[in-house]
Design a protein around this motif. Structure first.
Motif, PDB file in Angstrom:
ATOM      1  N   GLN A  84       0.827  -1.207   0.000  1.00  0.00           N
ATOM      2  CA  GLN A  84       0.000   0.000   0.000  1.00  0.00           C
ATOM      3  C   GLN A  84       0.861   1.257   0.000  1.00  0.00           C
ATOM      4  N   LYS A  85       1.945   1.266   0.774  1.00  0.00           N
ATOM      5  CA  LYS A  85       2.841   2.422   0.792  1.00  0.00           C
ATOM      6  C   LYS A  85       3.490   2.641  -0.575  1.00  0.00           C
ATOM      7  N   ALA A  86       3.892   1.535  -1.222  1.00  0.00           N
ATOM      8  CA  ALA A  86       4.507   1.661  -2.550  1.00  0.00           C
ATOM      9  C   ALA A  86       3.519   2.195  -3.574  1.00  0.00           C
ATOM     10  N   LEU A  87       2.270   1.768  -3.489  1.00  0.00           N
ATOM     11  CA  LEU A  87       1.257   2.274  -4.426  1.00  0.00           C
ATOM     12  C   LEU A  87       1.009   3.765  -4.213  1.00  0.00           C
ATOM     13  N   ILE A  88       1.002   4.184  -2.938  1.00  0.00           N
ATOM     14  CA  ILE A  88       0.789   5.612  -2.652  1.00  0.00           C
ATOM     15  C   ILE A  88       1.979   6.435  -3.145  1.00  0.00           C
ATOM     16  N   GLU A  89       3.197   5.928  -2.920  1.00  0.00           N
ATOM     17  CA  GLU A  89       4.384   6.661  -3.358  1.00  0.00           C
ATOM     18  C   GLU A  89       4.416   6.813  -4.878  1.00  0.00           C
ATOM     19  N   ARG A  90       4.010   5.765  -5.593  1.00  0.00           N
ATOM     20  CA  ARG A  90       4.028   5.824  -7.057  1.00  0.00           C
ATOM     21  C   ARG A  90       2.747   6.420  -7.644  1.00  0.00           C
ATOM     22  N   THR A 110      -1.014  -2.037 -13.017  1.00  0.00           N
ATOM     23  CA  THR A 110      -1.008  -3.168 -13.935  1.00  0.00           C
ATOM     24  C   THR A 110      -0.319  -4.368 -13.288  1.00  0.00           C
ATOM     25  N   LYS A 111      -0.411  -5.484 -13.974  1.00  0.00           N
ATOM     26  CA  LYS A 111       0.205  -6.704 -13.450  1.00  0.00           C
ATOM     27  C   LYS A 111       1.725  -6.551 -13.359  1.00  0.00           C
ATOM     28  N   LYS A 112       2.327  -5.900 -14.355  1.00  0.00           N
ATOM     29  CA  LYS A 112       3.777  -5.696 -14.345  1.00  0.00           C
ATOM     30  C   LYS A 112       4.193  -4.756 -13.216  1.00  0.00           C
ATOM     31  N   GLU A 113       3.418  -3.715 -12.975  1.00  0.00           N
ATOM     32  CA  GLU A 113       3.743  -2.772 -11.903  1.00  0.00           C
ATOM     33  C   GLU A 113       3.661  -3.457 -10.531  1.00  0.00           C
ATOM     34  N   MET A 114       2.640  -4.279 -10.328  1.00  0.00           N
ATOM     35  CA  MET A 114       2.542  -5.011  -9.058  1.00  0.00           C
ATOM     36  C   MET A 114       3.684  -6.019  -8.903  1.00  0.00           C
ATOM     37  N   SER A 115       4.077  -6.650 -10.017  1.00  0.00           N
ATOM     38  CA  SER A 115       5.194  -7.583  -9.954  1.00  0.00           C
ATOM     39  C   SER A 115       6.487  -6.869  -9.566  1.00  0.00           C
ATOM     40  N   ASP A 116       6.708  -5.664 -10.108  1.00  0.00           N
ATOM     41  CA  ASP A 116       7.901  -4.894  -9.752  1.00  0.00           C
ATOM     42  C   ASP A 116       7.885  -4.504  -8.279  1.00  0.00           C
ATOM     43  N   ILE A 117       6.723  -4.089  -7.800  1.00  0.00           N
ATOM     44  CA  ILE A 117       6.600  -3.694  -6.394  1.00  0.00           C
ATOM     45  C   ILE A 117       6.892  -4.881  -5.477  1.00  0.00           C
TER      46      ILE A 117
END
Length: 535
Positions: free
Chosen positions: A179-185, A191-198
């Motif tokens: 959740q913190k990473a999603l807020i920061e970005r 997307t699926k790729k963004e969640m995989s990177d996180i």
């Protein structure tokens, strides 16, 4: 899940009593609950619930999570069944702690921390020096030995530091970091790729945090004299006496795995091969290794030869033809390395064109699992069932006629045995229609084995049997409650004459029964470790 929850209730009841088991039972049956929900289901007062939760959290079995709902922060509690199941392995962990090299007081330290769930160096020192008021050279020397042993256990990762964040479950910590990473970005619908990177970054941060989570502080020790006694006590590391530590179960699970691999080598070859394999595993052991590792690092033949003492007399089990009756130690070790390499289990692998070897943990554990499965089937269904299992494992999917042909058995006998294995959940059936219509006369019926499902079936049986052993022990103790009270009264008064000959005979029978139950439990715990934890 029902068998596991039942076993967890028995484990907690045996270790902590009925009231703690009542709270644990609610968390096992209902899952994550708030404090008010626990109070509603258990009917206990607030003080008792708080004390029981503290006990379970102290022993690393309960985690909490703070969730904001409608502008209110609600604390939820969750019981980790893996931590509960690990408590039945405490006897194995203590036994392995006695075999730790160069750690003099490891059993005493490990026992203290397992007894209290978490512990500090200051707590260990006060526990073992509580009644000693006098301070002298011997006392100082013993305390120094304890400190040095404590530091070695930390260095070898048998003890791990405990922080406040460790009482939060790993899943909740990962969700919070996501959740913190999603807020920061500033990502609302990633997307699926963004969640995989996180998630990859979070995994990397966790691995780095594990490596850095050591509270050892370097210091120079210049004041000690250079005498032999002081050299023995000299240490270049110190540990914060107020930092809490817990036992790292994974390190002891690795030692249990290594012990089972060495015993497997002794079973397949001989006792000297067991000794050689044990030494190889000791060399391959690394404080940073994980139980999931598929293979060890490279080990040179020279290192292995030096690690095996000549006093081990590993050549006693080999008959040498065509060479001197007194072969060199290096030659004998080389012969055993060749045996371990060429054995069907493939205990070690030799690297091409070099004299280095590696241990193949994953393949060895699979071989040991299959061996345990074959032993189980032989005891339950007979030796012909093992023959059918091996045929289906090596040949793949076969129909009934081909199974009978390969097994050299009659078709009616094969059909009966395969049906029994199918009902037991050890073989599977695949229907292959000849045409679009799925009529029985126009369909091939192929049998095959899914080893992972077989192992899960065995684990389920192990959990149920362990629960039955706990229940049987509880029943036998309740039946002889009067006899046990009489024995305790005689021991308290130090008067054995209070027990009659009949009482002594009954106690002898009772202790023999408990020993048999303990032995059966130990064997099942080792089997459960192999099937569930090892790669």
């Amino acid at each position: 899940m029902g068998d596991i929850a039942r076993l967890c209730r028995f484990i907690i009841r045996d270790d902590f009593g009925d009231i703690v088991a009542k709270v644990a039972k609610v968390l096992l049956e209902k899952g994550r609950l708030s404090f008010l929900s626990i109070r509603r289901f258990t009917k206990l007062d607030v003080k008792s619930i708080k004390e029981n939760l503290v006990i379970l959290m102290q022993h690393n079995m309960v985690y909490y999570a703070e969730i904001t709902e409608n502008n209110r922060t609600i604390v939820y509690y969750h019981l980790d069944m893996r931590e509960v199941l690990a408590r039945q392995r405490i006897g194995l962990y203590l036994w392995h702690s006695k075999n730790l090299h160069n750690v003099e007081l490891a059993p005493a330290i490990i026992y203290y921390i397992l007894l209290n769930g978490k512990g500090t160096l200051k707590g260990v020192l006060s526990h073992y020096f509580y009644e000693k008021d006098a301070e002298g050279p011997d006392s100082t020397k013993n305390k120094t030995i304890i400190k040095r042993s404590f530091e070695k256990l930390i260095r070898e990762h048998y003890l791990l530091p405990v922080f406040r964040e460790d009482t939060i479950s790993a899943l909740d910590k990962r969700n919070e970091q996501e959740q913190k990473a999603l807020i920061e970005r500033q990502l609302i619908l990633p997307t699926k790729k963004e969640m995989s990177d996180i998630r990859s970054k979070i995994d990397s941060d966790i691995r780095n945090a594990d490596k850095a989570a050591q509270s050892l502080k370097r210091k120079a020790d210049d004041n000690l004299e250079s005498s032999d006694s002081n050299k023995m006590l000299k240490t270049d590391e110190t540990v914060d006496e107020n930092t809490y530590y817990r036992v790292n179960y994974e390190r002891f699970n690795i030692r249990s795995r290594n012990a089972q691999i060495a015993a497997f080598a002794g079973e397949r070859i001989n006792e000297s091969a067991k000794c050689v394999m044990r030494r190889i595993l000791e060399i391959a052991d690394d404080p940073n290794s994980k139980i999931e590792a598929a293979e060890s690092g490279q080990l040179s033949k020279t290192t292995i030869t030096k690690k095996i003492p000549q006093s081990a007399r590993i050549g006693d089990y080999i008959v040498f033809d065509g060479i001197s009756r007194n072969p060199s130690h290096e030659y004998i070790v080389d012969q055993y390395l060749q045996l371990l390499t060429e054995d069907e289990a493939k205990f070690i692998r030799r690297k091409d064109s070099t004299a280095s070897y590696s241990v193949r943990y994953k393949e060895l554990c699979q071989k040991m699992k299959q061996r345990k499965l074959e032993t189980f089937l032989q005891e339950k269904y007979g030796s012909e069932s093992v023959r059918i299992l091996r045929i289906l494992t090596t040949k793949g999917k076969l129909d009934e006629k081909n199974i009978a042909s390969f097994a050299l058995m009659g078709q009616p006998e094969t059909r009966k045995l395969v049906d029994q294995l199918f009902v037991g959940g050890f073989v599977e059936l695949q229907e292959v229609p000849k045409v679009a219509e799925r009529t029985p006369s126009r369909t091939f019926y192929l049998w095959y084995v899914d080893l992972n499902k077989c192992y899960q079936r065995m684990i389920s049986d192990v959990y149920r049997t362990l629960g039955n052993i706990h229940e049987r022990r509880l029943y036998e103790t309740a039946v002889r409650n009067g006899l046990i009270e009489k024995k305790e009264r005689a021991e308290e008064m130090r008067n054995p004459d209070l027990l009659s000959d009949a009482d002594k005979d009954a106690l002898y029978v009772f202790n023999g029964l408990l020993n048999k139950l303990d032995l059966a439990e130990l064997r099942l715990v080792e089997l459960e470790m192999l099937m569930s934890d090892f790669v």
